[in-house]
Design a protein around this motif. Structure first.
Motif, PDB file in Angstrom:
ATOM      1  N   ALA A   4      40.161  18.468   8.360  1.00  0.00           N
ATOM      2  CA  ALA A   4      40.040  17.858   9.686  1.00  0.00           C
ATOM      3  C   ALA A   4      39.084  18.647  10.572  1.00  0.00           C
ATOM      4  O   ALA A   4      38.270  18.065  11.291  1.00  0.00           O
ATOM      5  CB  ALA A   4      41.408  17.759  10.341  1.00  0.00           C
ATOM      6  N   SER A   5      39.148  19.971  10.508  1.00  0.00           N
ATOM      7  CA  SER A   5      38.278  20.776  11.373  1.00  0.00           C
ATOM      8  C   SER A   5      36.830  20.769  10.908  1.00  0.00           C
ATOM      9  O   SER A   5      35.921  20.833  11.716  1.00  0.00           O
ATOM     10  CB  SER A   5      38.787  22.212  11.478  1.00  0.00           C
ATOM     11  N   SER A   6      36.619  20.654   9.610  1.00  0.00           N
ATOM     12  CA  SER A   6      35.243  20.619   9.117  1.00  0.00           C
ATOM     13  C   SER A   6      34.598  19.250   9.328  1.00  0.00           C
ATOM     14  O   SER A   6      33.393  19.140   9.396  1.00  0.00           O
ATOM     15  CB  SER A   6      35.180  21.004   7.642  1.00  0.00           C
ATOM     16  N   MET A  35      36.997  28.966  10.937  1.00  0.00           N
ATOM     17  CA  MET A  35      35.709  29.275  10.312  1.00  0.00           C
ATOM     18  C   MET A  35      34.918  28.012   9.987  1.00  0.00           C
ATOM     19  O   MET A  35      33.714  27.963  10.213  1.00  0.00           O
ATOM     20  CB  MET A  35      35.921  30.084   9.041  1.00  0.00           C
ATOM     21  N   THR A  36      35.600  26.989   9.467  1.00  0.00           N
ATOM     22  CA  THR A  36      34.869  25.769   9.123  1.00  0.00           C
ATOM     23  C   THR A  36      34.353  25.066  10.378  1.00  0.00           C
ATOM     24  O   THR A  36      33.241  24.561  10.385  1.00  0.00           O
ATOM     25  CB  THR A  36      35.713  24.796   8.272  1.00  0.00           C
ATOM     26  N   GLY A  41      29.646  23.820  13.692  1.00  0.00           N
ATOM     27  CA  GLY A  41      29.278  23.686  15.099  1.00  0.00           C
ATOM     28  C   GLY A  41      30.154  22.734  15.883  1.00  0.00           C
ATOM     29  O   GLY A  41      29.723  22.182  16.891  1.00  0.00           O
ATOM     30  N   HIS A  42      31.402  22.559  15.456  1.00  0.00           N
ATOM     31  CA  HIS A  42      32.336  21.670  16.155  1.00  0.00           C
ATOM     32  C   HIS A  42      33.000  22.446  17.298  1.00  0.00           C
ATOM     33  O   HIS A  42      34.135  22.924  17.195  1.00  0.00           O
ATOM     34  CB  HIS A  42      33.367  21.105  15.189  1.00  0.00           C
ATOM     35  N   ASP A  43      32.259  22.557  18.381  1.00  0.00           N
ATOM     36  CA  ASP A  43      32.659  23.382  19.518  1.00  0.00           C
ATOM     37  C   ASP A  43      34.047  23.045  20.043  1.00  0.00           C
ATOM     38  O   ASP A  43      34.845  23.937  20.325  1.00  0.00           O
ATOM     39  CB  ASP A  43      31.652  23.241  20.661  1.00  0.00           C
ATOM     40  N   ASN A  44      34.316  21.765  20.206  1.00  0.00           N
ATOM     41  CA  ASN A  44      35.599  21.374  20.781  1.00  0.00           C
ATOM     42  C   ASN A  44      36.766  21.784  19.883  1.00  0.00           C
ATOM     43  O   ASN A  44      37.816  22.174  20.371  1.00  0.00           O
ATOM     44  CB  ASN A  44      35.636  19.881  21.076  1.00  0.00           C
ATOM     45  N   ILE A  45      36.580  21.745  18.583  1.00  0.00           N
ATOM     46  CA  ILE A  45      37.648  22.155  17.674  1.00  0.00           C
ATOM     47  C   ILE A  45      37.795  23.675  17.688  1.00  0.00           C
ATOM     48  O   ILE A  45      38.920  24.193  17.684  1.00  0.00           O
ATOM     49  CB  ILE A  45      37.424  21.597  16.267  1.00  0.00           C
ATOM     50  N   ALA A  69      29.400  31.083  12.234  1.00  0.00           N
ATOM     51  CA  ALA A  69      28.573  30.364  13.205  1.00  0.00           C
ATOM     52  C   ALA A  69      27.130  30.833  13.132  1.00  0.00           C
ATOM     53  O   ALA A  69      26.202  30.030  13.200  1.00  0.00           O
ATOM     54  CB  ALA A  69      29.130  30.558  14.615  1.00  0.00           C
ATOM     55  N   GLY A  70      26.916  32.117  12.952  1.00  0.00           N
ATOM     56  CA  GLY A  70      25.559  32.659  12.867  1.00  0.00           C
ATOM     57  C   GLY A  70      24.850  32.263  11.599  1.00  0.00           C
ATOM     58  O   GLY A  70      23.673  31.880  11.615  1.00  0.00           O
TER      59      GLY A  70
END
Length: 84
Positions: A4-6, A35-36, A41-45, A69-70
């Motif tokens: 779900a987060s990815s 991490m996923t 780049g799912h900022d809101n999650i 993220a980097g």
């Protein structure tokens, strides 16, 4: 939680959290939902997971959400994560 987060399924992440899903559960390589979300780049999650108490823990190879993220090129999120 990882899927779900990815996949940026905000509503599903929230439902899973509300039902007591393990926020820091790890995949086979030690990667977490935080991490996923950082990787994709799912900022809101990322923000939701931090707000709900996600731990800043490394994967099995030592990478953190900040590193993920980097590596993926989401520098804007990397600097936000560093501030948490």
């Amino acid at each position: 939680m990882l899927a779900a987060s990815s996949s940026q399924h905000d509503a599903l992440v929230e439902r899973l959290l509300a039902r007591g899903a393990a926020i820091d559960a790890k995949a086979y390589d030690g990667v977490t939902a935080l991490m996923t979300a950082a990787w994709y780049g799912h900022d809101n999650i990322v923000e939701r997971l931090f707000a709900r108490g996600a731990a800043f823990i490394p994967s099995d190879d030592g990478r953190t959400p900040y590193d993920m993220a980097g590596i993926s090129g989401n520098q804007h999120k990397r600097f936000e994560i560093r501030g948490w």
